[in-house]
Design an enzyme around this catalytic site. Structure first.
Site, PDB file in Angstrom:
ATOM      1  N   ARG A   1      -6.525   6.315  -4.366  1.00 23.26           N
ATOM      2  CA  ARG A   1      -5.772   5.071  -4.547  1.00 23.26           C
ATOM      3  C   ARG A   1      -5.581   4.766  -6.031  1.00 23.26           C
ATOM      4  NH1 ARG A   1      -8.807   0.762  -1.074  1.00 23.26           N
ATOM      5  NH2 ARG A   1      -7.189  -0.638  -1.876  1.00 23.26           N
TER       6      ARG A   1
ATOM      7  N   ASN B   1      -5.727  -8.190  -3.870  1.00 22.82           N
ATOM      8  CA  ASN B   1      -5.366  -6.806  -4.156  1.00 22.82           C
ATOM      9  C   ASN B   1      -6.180  -6.254  -5.312  1.00 22.82           C
ATOM     10  OD1 ASN B   1      -3.442  -7.294  -2.223  1.00 22.82           O
ATOM     11  ND2 ASN B   1      -1.762  -7.556  -3.676  1.00 22.82           N
TER      12      ASN B   1
ATOM     13  N   HIS C   1     -11.176  -9.647  -5.234  1.00 21.92           N
ATOM     14  CA  HIS C   1     -11.791  -8.460  -4.627  1.00 21.92           C
ATOM     15  C   HIS C   1     -11.965  -7.325  -5.629  1.00 21.92           C
ATOM     16  CE1 HIS C   1     -10.420  -9.845  -0.349  1.00 21.92           C
ATOM     17  NE2 HIS C   1     -11.465 -10.507  -0.789  1.00 21.92           N
TER      18      HIS C   1
ATOM     19  N   CYS D   1     -22.203   7.102 -17.412  1.00 26.35           N
ATOM     20  CA  CYS D   1     -21.855   5.756 -17.861  1.00 26.35           C
ATOM     21  C   CYS D   1     -21.763   5.736 -19.391  1.00 26.35           C
ATOM     22  CB  CYS D   1     -22.912   4.742 -17.404  1.00 26.35           C
ATOM     23  SG  CYS D   1     -22.674   3.096 -18.154  1.00 26.35           S
TER      24      CYS D   1
ATOM     25  N   SER E   1      -2.485 -10.949   5.815  1.00 31.72           N
ATOM     26  CA  SER E   1      -2.561 -11.118   7.275  1.00 31.72           C
ATOM     27  C   SER E   1      -3.503 -12.246   7.667  1.00 31.72           C
ATOM     28  CB  SER E   1      -3.055  -9.810   7.919  1.00 31.72           C
ATOM     29  OG  SER E   1      -4.373  -9.527   7.447  1.00 31.72           O
TER      30      SER E   1
ATOM     31  N   GLU F   1       5.639 -11.312   8.554  1.00 26.48           N
ATOM     32  CA  GLU F   1       5.541 -11.839   9.932  1.00 26.48           C
ATOM     33  C   GLU F   1       4.439 -12.894   9.954  1.00 26.48           C
ATOM     34  OE1 GLU F   1       4.732  -8.048  11.568  1.00 26.48           O
ATOM     35  OE2 GLU F   1       2.659  -8.070  10.912  1.00 26.48           O
TER      36      GLU F   1
ATOM     37  N   ALA G   1       8.706  -9.790   0.793  1.00 31.20           N
ATOM     38  CA  ALA G   1       8.303 -10.552  -0.399  1.00 31.20           C
ATOM     39  C   ALA G   1       9.346 -10.476  -1.516  1.00 31.20           C
ATOM     40  CB  ALA G   1       6.958 -10.019  -0.905  1.00 31.20           C
TER      41      ALA G   1
HETATM   42  C1  BV8 Z   1     -18.078 -12.039   2.049  1.00 26.39           C
HETATM   43  C2  BV8 Z   1     -11.385  -4.578  -1.604  1.00 26.39           C
HETATM   44  C3  BV8 Z   1     -20.046 -13.243   1.971  1.00 26.39           C
HETATM   45  C4  BV8 Z   1     -11.641  -3.141  -1.514  1.00 26.39           C
HETATM   46  C5  BV8 Z   1     -11.517  -5.818   0.481  1.00 26.39           C
HETATM   47  C6  BV8 Z   1     -16.448 -15.648   7.517  1.00 26.39           C
HETATM   48  C7  BV8 Z   1     -16.814 -16.115   6.245  1.00 26.39           C
HETATM   49  C8  BV8 Z   1     -17.214 -15.240   5.242  1.00 26.39           C
HETATM   50  C9  BV8 Z   1     -17.218 -13.860   5.492  1.00 26.39           C
HETATM   51  C10 BV8 Z   1     -16.849 -13.388   6.734  1.00 26.39           C
HETATM   52  C11 BV8 Z   1     -16.462 -14.276   7.739  1.00 26.39           C
HETATM   53  N1  BV8 Z   1     -16.154 -13.533   8.846  1.00 26.39           N
HETATM   54  C12 BV8 Z   1     -16.316 -12.225   8.557  1.00 26.39           C
HETATM   55  C13 BV8 Z   1     -16.772 -12.103   7.294  1.00 26.39           C
HETATM   56  C14 BV8 Z   1     -17.092 -10.825   6.634  1.00 26.39           C
HETATM   57  C15 BV8 Z   1     -15.895 -10.162   5.970  1.00 26.39           C
HETATM   58  C16 BV8 Z   1     -14.612 -10.323   6.732  1.00 26.39           C
HETATM   59  O1  BV8 Z   1     -13.808 -11.202   6.460  1.00 26.39           O
HETATM   60  N2  BV8 Z   1     -14.401  -9.418   7.678  1.00 26.39           N
HETATM   61  C17 BV8 Z   1     -13.155  -9.422   8.435  1.00 26.39           C
HETATM   62  C18 BV8 Z   1     -12.701  -7.985   8.655  1.00 26.39           C
HETATM   63  C19 BV8 Z   1     -13.398 -10.150   9.733  1.00 26.39           C
HETATM   64  N3  BV8 Z   1     -15.718 -10.688   4.634  1.00 26.39           N
HETATM   65  C20 BV8 Z   1     -16.426 -10.139   3.624  1.00 26.39           C
HETATM   66  O2  BV8 Z   1     -17.264  -9.271   3.810  1.00 26.39           O
HETATM   67  C21 BV8 Z   1     -16.186 -10.658   2.228  1.00 26.39           C
HETATM   68  N4  BV8 Z   1     -17.432 -10.979   1.632  1.00 26.39           N
HETATM   69  O3  BV8 Z   1     -17.657 -12.799   2.848  1.00 26.39           O
HETATM   70  O4  BV8 Z   1     -19.302 -12.164   1.468  1.00 26.39           O
HETATM   71  C22 BV8 Z   1     -21.330 -13.221   1.307  1.00 26.39           C
HETATM   72  C23 BV8 Z   1     -22.044 -14.393   1.334  1.00 26.39           C
HETATM   73  C24 BV8 Z   1     -23.257 -14.418   0.701  1.00 26.39           C
HETATM   74  C25 BV8 Z   1     -23.719 -13.263   0.059  1.00 26.39           C
HETATM   75  C26 BV8 Z   1     -22.985 -12.103   0.040  1.00 26.39           C
HETATM   76  C27 BV8 Z   1     -21.777 -12.071   0.667  1.00 26.39           C
HETATM   77  C28 BV8 Z   1     -15.570  -9.601   1.302  1.00 26.39           C
HETATM   78  C29 BV8 Z   1     -14.188  -9.246   1.728  1.00 26.39           C
HETATM   79  C30 BV8 Z   1     -13.556  -8.320   0.688  1.00 26.39           C
HETATM   80  C31 BV8 Z   1     -13.566  -6.921   1.200  1.00 26.39           C
HETATM   81  N5  BV8 Z   1     -12.776  -6.077   0.304  1.00 26.39           N
HETATM   82  N6  BV8 Z   1     -10.842  -5.046  -0.364  1.00 26.39           N
HETATM   83  C32 BV8 Z   1     -10.391  -2.364  -1.201  1.00 26.39           C
HETATM   84  O5  BV8 Z   1      -9.265  -2.846  -1.420  1.00 26.39           O
HETATM   85  O6  BV8 Z   1     -10.587  -1.232  -0.749  1.00 26.39           O
HETATM   86  S1  BV8 Z   1     -10.710  -6.524   1.790  1.00 26.39           S
HETATM   87  C33 BV8 Z   1      -9.150  -5.912   2.017  1.00 26.39           C
HETATM   88  O7  BV8 Z   1      -8.531  -6.794   2.991  1.00 26.39           O
HETATM   89  C34 BV8 Z   1      -8.255  -5.996   0.817  1.00 26.39           C
HETATM   90  O8  BV8 Z   1      -8.803  -6.720  -0.254  1.00 26.39           O
HETATM   91  C35 BV8 Z   1      -7.074  -6.764   1.357  1.00 26.39           C
HETATM   92  O9  BV8 Z   1      -6.373  -7.401   0.372  1.00 26.39           O
HETATM   93  C36 BV8 Z   1      -7.791  -7.695   2.234  1.00 26.39           C
HETATM   94  C37 BV8 Z   1      -6.951  -8.543   3.114  1.00 26.39           C
HETATM   95  O10 BV8 Z   1      -5.945  -7.743   3.660  1.00 26.39           O
HETATM   96  P1  BV8 Z   1      -4.429  -8.146   3.325  1.00 26.39           P
HETATM   97  O11 BV8 Z   1      -4.261  -8.150   1.850  1.00 26.39           O
HETATM   98  O12 BV8 Z   1      -4.100  -9.397   4.050  1.00 26.39           O
HETATM   99  O13 BV8 Z   1      -3.641  -6.913   3.881  1.00 26.39           O
HETATM  100  P2  BV8 Z   1      -3.235  -6.664   5.408  1.00 26.39           P
HETATM  101  O14 BV8 Z   1      -2.793  -5.253   5.524  1.00 26.39           O
HETATM  102  O15 BV8 Z   1      -4.332  -7.157   6.304  1.00 26.39           O
HETATM  103  O16 BV8 Z   1      -1.980  -7.633   5.633  1.00 26.39           O
HETATM  104  C38 BV8 Z   1      -0.792  -7.384   4.908  1.00 26.39           C
HETATM  105  C39 BV8 Z   1       0.183  -8.481   5.286  1.00 26.39           C
HETATM  106  O17 BV8 Z   1       1.373  -8.288   4.527  1.00 26.39           O
HETATM  107  C40 BV8 Z   1       0.591  -8.456   6.754  1.00 26.39           C
HETATM  108  O18 BV8 Z   1       0.546  -9.767   7.287  1.00 26.39           O
HETATM  109  C41 BV8 Z   1       2.051  -7.946   6.733  1.00 26.39           C
HETATM  110  O19 BV8 Z   1       2.841  -8.560   7.730  1.00 26.39           O
HETATM  111  C42 BV8 Z   1       2.491  -8.410   5.364  1.00 26.39           C
HETATM  112  N7  BV8 Z   1       3.547  -7.571   4.779  1.00 26.39           N
HETATM  113  C43 BV8 Z   1       3.751  -6.238   4.935  1.00 26.39           C
HETATM  114  N8  BV8 Z   1       4.830  -5.857   4.214  1.00 26.39           N
HETATM  115  C44 BV8 Z   1       5.310  -6.973   3.600  1.00 26.39           C
HETATM  116  C45 BV8 Z   1       4.506  -8.064   3.958  1.00 26.39           C
HETATM  117  N9  BV8 Z   1       4.734  -9.317   3.519  1.00 26.39           N
HETATM  118  C46 BV8 Z   1       5.785  -9.490   2.689  1.00 26.39           C
HETATM  119  N10 BV8 Z   1       6.624  -8.486   2.307  1.00 26.39           N
HETATM  120  C47 BV8 Z   1       6.410  -7.229   2.730  1.00 26.39           C
HETATM  121  N11 BV8 Z   1       7.251  -6.239   2.347  1.00 26.39           N
END
Ligand code: BV8
Length: 239
Positions: free
Chosen positions: A62, A97, A114, A141, A183, A208, A224
């Site tokens: 990536r 991102n 992130h 490092c 999303s 969407e 977008a």
């Molecule tokens: C944490 C980096 C707490 C690496 C990523 C409730 C509360 C708190 C936490 C949680 C909770 N429930 C669950 C959790 C845990 C977890 C979580 O959310 N899990 C999910 C799967 C249920 N969250 C975490 O673990 C987070 N940490 O909460 O820590 C904590 C507390 C105390 C102590 C310690 C910790 C950390 C989350 C970050 C993870 N890292 N990425 C990498 O990139 O590899 S997440 C990853 O998903 C990316 O960052 C990405 O950006 C992110 C979200 O995805 P989107 O950006 O939305 O992308 P997606 O494909 O899903 O959607 C794209 C959208 O674009 C779509 O809607 C599509 O329709 C649209 N689209 C497409 N094309 C277009 C368009 N729109 C416009 N124009 C277009 N052309």
């Protein structure tokens, strides 16, 4: 959408959708990253401990893609950068991102909650440094000399996102919250709209409806590169 007062602060949250038209895959679309690899295998601390070479390979591919001349900031990144530079009330752009397209577009007040693919962090000394090359267990490092201790400076699942205090302060102060290209699947970012609704106007610009679409005062659906320039022109006037 009613235009807001020009001295009103704005917070914009972006996700992978804003970079889609620059050629970078999203995560949850049918051709997305999580359709090809499980996040549990490449985007958690446990995965890195279990198989660091596999995680390095995932992020190296990536990171290399960001150096592809075909991958450039698109009209949405550029319009948002203009808004962040010119809006009198101030704009905070919070991106999920890890790509560098908002940075390359010249966005002011940008927060990578992130982390960033173009940075590495040493797990031995904590140093964070710009990094455009591949990482491996043989990488040394430059700050402390340790070998095999560098990781991508990105936030994995289960890790605390960065600059959360700064983000919540901006959310508390904003009069308009705009969510672009996400999303609404990942927390705490997906919870920001619930945090501000009732206090600030909320707008979703997405291809969407997202999972949280019904929480927004207004949701406009489309690409977008069409929606974001039109939104910015409504606030600032034509470019
Ligand atoms: C944490 C980096 C707490 C690496 C990523 C409730 C509360 C708190 C936490 C949680 C909770 N429930 C669950 C959790 C845990 C977890 C979580 O959310 N899990 C999910 C799967 C249920 N969250 C975490 O673990 C987070 N940490 O909460 O820590 C904590 C507390 C105390 C102590 C310690 C910790 C950390 C989350 C970050 C993870 N890292 N990425 C990498 O990139 O590899 S997440 C990853 O998903 C990316 O960052 C990405 O950006 C992110 C979200 O995805 P989107 O950006 O939305 O992308 P997606 O494909 O899903 O959607 C794209 C959208 O674009 C779509 O809607 C599509 O329709 C649209 N689209 C497409 N094309 C277009 C368009 N729109 C416009 N124009 C277009 N052309």
């Amino acid at each position: 959408m009613r235009v807001i007062a020009r001295d009103a602060p704005i917070v914009v949250l972006t996700g992978a959708g804003i970079s889609r038209e620059s050629g970078l895959a999203t995560f949850r679309d049918k051709d997305g990253i999580w359709a090809k690899v499980r996040l549990e295998d490449v985007a958690t601390p446990e995965a890195f401990a279990r198989d660091p070479a596999r995680v390095h390979a995932f992020y190296n591919a990536r990171r290399r893609q960001l150096r592809d001349p075909a991958v450039q900031p698109n009209a949405a990144h550029l319009a948002l950068a203009r808004l962040s530079q010119e809006w009198p009330g101030g704009v905070t752009v919070v991106t999920q991102n890890v790509d560098d397209l908002h940075d390359r577009a010249g966005t002011a007040n940008l927060i990578h909650m992130h982390g960033e693919l173009t940075k590495a962090r040493c797990t031995a000394c904590g140093a964070v440094m710009p990094w455009l090359e591949d990482l491996s267990l043989d990488t040394r490092c430059p700050a402390c000399g340790a070998t095999g201790t560098l990781r991508p400076h990105v936030v994995w699942f289960g890790e605390m996102p960065l600059a959360m205090d700064r983000i919540y302060a901006a959310l508390d102060a904003c009069a308009l919250f705009v969510s672009i290209g996400t999303s609404g699947a990942v927390y705490p970012a997906a919870g920001f709209v619930a945090e501000v609704r009732g206090r600030a106007r909320t707008l979703e610009l997405n291809l969407e409806p997202s999972k949280g679409s019904q929480l927004f005062d207004e949701a406009i659906h489309g690409p977008a590169t069409v929606l974001v320039p039109a939104f910015v022109a409504r606030l600032l006037g034509p470019a």
